[in-house]
Write a protein that holds these residues in place. Structure first.
Motif, mmCIF file in Angstrom:
data_model
loop_
_atom_site.group_PDB
_atom_site.id
_atom_site.type_symbol
_atom_site.label_atom_id
_atom_site.label_comp_id
_atom_site.label_asym_id
_atom_site.label_seq_id
_atom_site.Cartn_x
_atom_site.Cartn_y
_atom_site.Cartn_z
ATOM 1 N N PHE A 142 9.858 -1.527 -1.056
ATOM 2 C CA PHE A 142 8.993 -1.721 -2.209
ATOM 3 C C PHE A 142 7.521 -1.718 -1.797
ATOM 4 O O PHE A 142 7.094 -2.523 -0.969
ATOM 5 C CB PHE A 142 9.327 -3.039 -2.920
ATOM 6 N N LEU A 143 6.784 -0.785 -2.405
ATOM 7 C CA LEU A 143 5.351 -0.648 -2.163
ATOM 8 C C LEU A 143 4.598 -0.941 -3.450
ATOM 9 O O LEU A 143 5.124 -0.794 -4.559
ATOM 10 C CB LEU A 143 5.025 0.770 -1.687
ATOM 11 N N ASN A 144 3.362 -1.353 -3.266
ATOM 12 C CA ASN A 144 2.517 -1.666 -4.419
ATOM 13 C C ASN A 144 2.293 -0.402 -5.258
ATOM 14 O O ASN A 144 1.991 0.672 -4.725
ATOM 15 C CB ASN A 144 1.187 -2.230 -3.933
ATOM 16 N N TYR A 145 2.435 -0.547 -6.591
ATOM 17 C CA TYR A 145 2.361 0.596 -7.505
ATOM 18 C C TYR A 145 1.184 0.406 -8.463
ATOM 19 O O TYR A 145 1.133 -0.560 -9.217
ATOM 20 C CB TYR A 145 3.669 0.710 -8.290
ATOM 21 N N ARG A 146 0.223 1.355 -8.400
ATOM 22 C CA ARG A 146 -0.953 1.294 -9.278
ATOM 23 C C ARG A 146 -1.373 2.712 -9.654
ATOM 24 O O ARG A 146 -1.359 3.619 -8.812
ATOM 25 C CB ARG A 146 -2.132 0.591 -8.583
ATOM 26 N N ASN A 147 -1.741 2.879 -10.914
ATOM 27 C CA ASN A 147 -2.260 4.153 -11.411
ATOM 28 C C ASN A 147 -1.325 5.323 -11.069
ATOM 29 O O ASN A 147 -1.763 6.367 -10.576
ATOM 30 C CB ASN A 147 -3.659 4.415 -10.835
ATOM 31 N N GLU A 148 -0.028 5.100 -11.294
ATOM 32 C CA GLU A 148 0.997 6.129 -11.080
ATOM 33 C C GLU A 148 1.101 6.556 -9.632
ATOM 34 O O GLU A 148 1.557 7.660 -9.324
ATOM 35 C CB GLU A 148 0.728 7.350 -11.967
ATOM 36 N N ARG A 149 0.680 5.684 -8.725
ATOM 37 C CA ARG A 149 0.755 5.987 -7.297
ATOM 38 C C ARG A 149 1.250 4.774 -6.547
ATOM 39 O O ARG A 149 1.072 3.627 -6.977
ATOM 40 C CB ARG A 149 -0.614 6.391 -6.738
ATOM 41 N N CYS A 150 1.870 5.012 -5.379
ATOM 42 C CA CYS A 150 2.292 3.933 -4.492
ATOM 43 C C CYS A 150 1.330 3.846 -3.313
ATOM 44 O O CYS A 150 1.003 4.871 -2.691
ATOM 45 C CB CYS A 150 3.714 4.178 -3.969
ATOM 46 N N THR A 151 0.865 2.668 -3.013
ATOM 47 C CA THR A 151 0.007 2.455 -1.855
ATOM 48 C C THR A 151 0.877 2.107 -0.642
ATOM 49 O O THR A 151 2.102 2.029 -0.732
ATOM 50 C CB THR A 151 -0.992 1.325 -2.129
ATOM 51 N N THR A 152 0.246 1.871 0.475
ATOM 52 C CA THR A 152 0.997 1.509 1.687
ATOM 53 C C THR A 152 1.241 0.008 1.789
ATOM 54 O O THR A 152 1.942 -0.436 2.701
ATOM 55 C CB THR A 152 0.220 1.967 2.933
ATOM 56 N N GLN A 153 0.679 -0.754 0.880
ATOM 57 C CA GLN A 153 0.812 -2.207 0.936
ATOM 58 C C GLN A 153 2.187 -2.648 0.413
ATOM 59 O O GLN A 153 2.585 -2.265 -0.690
ATOM 60 C CB GLN A 153 -0.279 -2.877 0.109
ATOM 61 N N PRO A 154 2.932 -3.443 1.183
ATOM 62 C CA PRO A 154 4.238 -3.907 0.701
ATOM 63 C C PRO A 154 4.073 -4.993 -0.365
ATOM 64 O O PRO A 154 3.047 -5.653 -0.455
ATOM 65 C CB PRO A 154 4.902 -4.461 1.964
ATOM 66 N N VAL A 155 5.110 -5.169 -1.161
ATOM 67 C CA VAL A 155 5.101 -6.154 -2.240
ATOM 68 C C VAL A 155 5.619 -7.483 -1.708
ATOM 69 O O VAL A 155 6.648 -7.539 -1.029
ATOM 70 C CB VAL A 155 5.970 -5.685 -3.423
ATOM 71 N N GLY A 156 4.899 -8.562 -2.027
ATOM 72 C CA GLY A 156 5.279 -9.888 -1.554
ATOM 73 C C GLY A 156 6.236 -10.605 -2.492
ATOM 74 O O GLY A 156 6.528 -10.151 -3.608
#
Length: 395
Positions: free
Chosen positions: A241-255
């Motif tokens: 699970f990666l952070n999801y913003r503006n229809e994109r996934c970043t490299t930051q994992p979800v806590g």
């Protein structure tokens, strides 16, 4: 050879070399064997394994609190009365469910550091049970199957794609938030018509897996594939699970805290009452409730949620109105069917005899809407008998 002196409360050990050693019976450390530093280090490491690694800080904190209380109250040892006084004070500021947690921590630490087993303190355990009477723990609200499908269908992917993926996996696998956090890329396998998800290092230290298939109303596999395609190629970790913003996934994992807030977002989207009541346990409780409402039994529920106790598994099932209505329907439908079958069978058996037998059996009886032919057969199976006017009916 040992010689015990009652006056000085000592134990004297005599050896064949005419040497002797005096043991103080009030100090249990006197009887510890002499080990080398390597053996003592190995013993210390083995004893550390007796406390859960993930909760070691919490165990030590609670035991330090108990030790501080003993110093402040000038209490020595860990007798049953001392522990009863300690937990009595704690009960004034803590919930009953927390008292059992603190009791478990103190019990483990006393057994480890002071070699005292407080599990045999019956009065203390009875006190903790008495405090638990009438207590109603606060539980997360549950989403119905219709509400889950409505969210997955109506919520736009531009904003809620990540929430949809967590909802599908969380409910399908009855997942804890920590299991969603620890989910890795290699744990999710796409096999075409089904997704196989492996949960490793769970709370019960047992690996388990579950599957995700297409619902008739929701394309669950399409939701998962859409999210996986958005994964960047340069992610420095294997967290799924990666952070999801503006229809994109970043490299930051979800806590973990982010997962706990997602059910509240679903409740707000569906405009449900008390959205804050939908916590991180919502997925797990929703999955358990949906399984039972779908016809699952207690054994399948316990295996599905990986619960060691059937009592704990039952506590996750919400007592919903549809289930109550279904139980009531089963009760009364069973009674009605049995009563109808009994009346039809009895009358059918009684009317199969000859006319002479019928006359002896139904002497002085009044029949309502029932016609018999000369062979003694009843043409109307729904015939009713006025039993109050029958003087002779064979059972």
């Amino acid at each position: 050879m040992y010689l015990f002196d009652v006056k000085i409360n000592t134990l004297i050990e005599f050896t064949y070399s005419s040497n002797f050693r005096v043991y103080d019976l009030e100090d249990p450390m006197e009887f510890e064997e002499n080990f080398s530093e390597d053996v003592l280090s190995e013993i210390a490491q083995a004893e550390e394994c007796l406390v859960p690694i993930k909760s070691k800080k919490a165990y030590k904190k609670e035991f330090d609190r108990f030790c501080t209380w003993r110093r402040e109250k000038n209490v020595t040892g860990a007798s049953e009365k001392a522990l009863l006084a300690y937990f009595s004070e704690r009960s004034k500021i803590c919930k009953p469910s927390c008292l059992w947690t603190y009791y478990s921590m103190v019990r483990a630490m006393l057994r480890l550091h002071e070699k005292i087993d407080i599990s045999k303190y019956g009065i203390l355990i009875s006190f903790l049970k008495a405090k638990n009477v009438g207590y109603k723990p606060k539980k997360s609200q549950v989403l119905s199957r219709e509400q889950v499908i409505e969210f997955l269908q109506r919520a736009p992917d531009e904003k809620y794609l990540f929430v949809k993926v967590v909802t599908v996996l969380g409910i399908a696998g009855c997942c804890r938030t920590c299991e969603l956090v620890n989910l890795m890329v290699g744990d999710v396998e796409d096999r075409g018509t089904v997704f196989v998800v492996n949960l490793v290092d769970t709370k019960t230290h047992k690996d388990r897996y579950f599957t995700v298939i297409d619902e008739t109303a929701v394309d669950c596999l399409g939701i998962l594939r859409a999210y996986i395609k958005l994964r960047p190629p340069n992610v420095p970790h294997n967290r799924f699970f990666l952070n999801y913003r503006n229809e994109r996934c970043t490299t930051q994992p979800v806590g973990k805290n982010s997962f706990s807030k997602l059910p509240c977002e679903i409740a707000k989207f569906l405009k449900l009452s008390n959205p804050s009541g939908y916590t991180g346990h919502c997925y797990r409780r929703t999955s358990a409730t949906s399984l039972i409402e779908g016809g699952g039994d207690l054994c399948s529920l316990q295996m599905h949620g990986d619960w060691k106790s059937s009592k704990v598994a039952q506590s996750y099932v919400d007592q919903s109105m549809p289930r109550k209505m279904d139980v009531q329907k089963r009760i009364f439908s069973t009674v009605t069917e049995k009563a109808s079958t009994s009346v039809t069978t009895d009358i059918g058996c009684m009317v199969t005899g000859s006319s002479q037998h019928l006359s002896s059996v139904f002497a002085n009886c009044t029949f309502n809407h029932c016609k018999f032919d000369m062979g003694g057969n009843c043409n109307d199976l729904n015939a009713s008998v006025d039993a109050t006017k029958c003087d002779n009916i064979e059972n």
